[in-house]
Design an enzyme around this catalytic site. Structure first.
Site, PDB file in Angstrom:
ATOM      1  N   GLU A   1      15.693  11.784 -39.274  1.00 50.40           N
ATOM      2  CA  GLU A   1      17.064  11.903 -38.439  1.00 50.40           C
ATOM      3  C   GLU A   1      16.529  12.448 -37.201  1.00 50.40           C
ATOM      4  O   GLU A   1      15.747  13.771 -37.115  1.00 50.40           O
ATOM      5  CB  GLU A   1      18.007  12.103 -38.831  1.00 50.40           C
ATOM      6  CG  GLU A   1      18.643  13.883 -39.739  1.00 50.40           C
ATOM      7  CD  GLU A   1      19.702  14.398 -39.629  1.00 50.40           C
ATOM      8  OE1 GLU A   1      20.772  14.014 -38.793  1.00 50.40           O
ATOM      9  OE2 GLU A   1      19.884  14.437 -41.094  1.00 50.40           O
ATOM     10  N   GLY A   2      16.950  12.135 -35.995  1.00 50.21           N
ATOM     11  CA  GLY A   2      16.623  13.138 -35.065  1.00 50.21           C
ATOM     12  C   GLY A   2      18.375  12.716 -34.047  1.00 50.21           C
ATOM     13  O   GLY A   2      18.153  11.342 -33.191  1.00 50.21           O
TER      14      GLY A   2
ATOM     15  N   VAL B   1      17.009   7.310 -39.366  1.00 49.93           N
ATOM     16  CA  VAL B   1      16.286   6.548 -40.153  1.00 49.93           C
ATOM     17  C   VAL B   1      15.939   6.226 -41.833  1.00 49.93           C
ATOM     18  O   VAL B   1      16.146   7.259 -42.367  1.00 49.93           O
ATOM     19  CB  VAL B   1      14.462   7.027 -39.299  1.00 49.93           C
ATOM     20  CG1 VAL B   1      13.562   4.917 -39.954  1.00 49.93           C
ATOM     21  CG2 VAL B   1      14.054   6.603 -38.111  1.00 49.93           C
TER      22      VAL B   1
ATOM     23  N   ASP C   1       7.288   9.411 -24.027  1.00 46.02           N
ATOM     24  CA  ASP C   1       7.808  10.848 -25.732  1.00 46.02           C
ATOM     25  C   ASP C   1       6.876  10.834 -26.373  1.00 46.02           C
ATOM     26  O   ASP C   1       6.948  10.609 -27.293  1.00 46.02           O
ATOM     27  CB  ASP C   1       9.196  10.854 -25.659  1.00 46.02           C
ATOM     28  CG  ASP C   1       9.528  11.561 -26.820  1.00 46.02           C
ATOM     29  OD1 ASP C   1       9.161  13.051 -26.716  1.00 46.02           O
ATOM     30  OD2 ASP C   1      10.035  11.501 -27.745  1.00 46.02           O
TER      31      ASP C   1
END
Length: 344
Positions: free
Chosen positions: A43-44, A49, A169
């Protein structure tokens, strides 16, 4: 403004807690497929995910779930879906299968993307495991070359679109590994075709905010670190990030980690004195981490540098040097002239 942001963050945090508890019990439909969650992979920010499997076939996928609480977050999620739909089998990009959207509790919009599961996981995790071993096990140079070429191939897809797309990114954290060790690039919500220099204070402040939100600081190109130099922010920012990635692959550290914006603006970094790699690897890093974007190579030139590096590893001989100080293609130079005319 601060109070509004605090309210939004609180609503998202509450929704995350509610959805996190409820979602694992569900079967999620994607067209003719229905999948169930096996476990969370990561996760972020406001994204999770999961490893999921088709309830009928047992086939495994990765599923990304994004929680969008405002217009900007929705645009980012929709950008990621749009980009992944357009890949159509492109090499070294995580494969897209399907997506869906739904309204959840507390007015949060949820976006789901069903995509390829890269079974070896994040490249960064593998590097971390190698760092923790005794003695530390760096990659063989040919493995570095292979992984770097595959990363460049992924970026080539973006930079050869019309107009060119910036990933914005690109970092080691966004590289995944398949079972056979193939590199796959992921995370496309920051992509943009916006290529321009910023002249007014208002424009600069807006772009600085975008950069802080969507670009990881130590991978930020010099022209992004100092917008007041009014240099064009283009796909060359991804080239700079490629140089940082190559450095990390070789030395297991970042050239600008904890060094601040000044080191990035000046392009100040050091090659570790004791290493086992060829001069071509070092020259490739130096040839990519060029401070001025106009002099920084484009993706075609970077891939030629990789070819020269591989040839050296095979034959032990360097190609005769040619003057490639003008590394941009004629198309890039035309684009630059058009941008300068618009400014006037």
């Amino acid at each position: 403004m601060a109070s509004v942001l605090n309210w939004v963050n609180k609503q998202v945090a509450n929704a995350r807690e509610v959805v996190q508890k409820a979602l694992p019990q569900e079967e999620i439909p994607f067209g003719n497929r229905r999948v169930r969650i096996i476990k969370q992979l990561g996760e972020g920010g406001y994204a999770f995910v999961y490893l999921v499997e088709d309830v009928n076939t047992g086939r495994q996928y990765a599923m990304k779930r994004m929680l969008a609480a405002d217009k900007e977050a929705k645009q980012i999620a929709m950008m990621e879906v749009k980009m992944m739909k357009s890949f159509k089998g492109a090499a070294n990009l995580v494969k897209y299968y399907d997506s869906r959207m739904k309204k959840s509790q507390r007015k949060i919009t949820e976006f789901y993307i069903l995509m390829e599961h890269c079974k070896r996981g994040a490249l960064l995790d593998e590097i971390q495991e190698r760092i923790e071993r005794e003695p530390m096990r760096h990659y063989r140079e040919r493995d570095i070359l292979r992984m770097f070429r595959q990363t460049c191939t992924a970026i080539k897809w973006f930079h050869t679109q019309k107009p060119p797309v910036q990933h914005r990114d690109l970092k080691i954290e966004n590289l995944l590994l398949t079972t056979d060790g193939t590199i796959k690039l992921c995370d496309f919500g920051s992509c943009t075709i916006r290529s321009k220099s910023y002249t007014t204070r208002s424009e600069i402040l807006q772009e600085e905010e975008r950069i802080q939100k969507y670009t990881t600081n130590c991978y930020m190109a010099p022209e992004m670190a100092d917008l007041y130099k009014h240099e064009v922010i283009s796909e060359k920012v991804d080239i700079w990030a490629l140089g940082c990635i190559l450095y990390v692959l070789a030395f297991f550290e970042h050239p600008f980690q904890d060094k601040g914006n000044l080191a990035i603006m000046n392009g100040t970094y050091e090659i570790p004195k004791k290493h086992k790699y060829s001069e071509l690897l070092v020259d490739t890093i130096k040839g990519i981490l060029v401070r001025k974007p106009k002099k920084r190579p484009n993706i075609h030139r970077v891939l030629k540098m990789v070819d020269e590096w591989e040839e050296f590893l095979t034959t032990g001989k360097r190609r005769k040097k040619v003057d490639d100080s003008e590394s941009d293609s004629e198309e890039e130079r035309k684009k630059q002239r058009k941008l300068e005319k618009k400014k006037k």
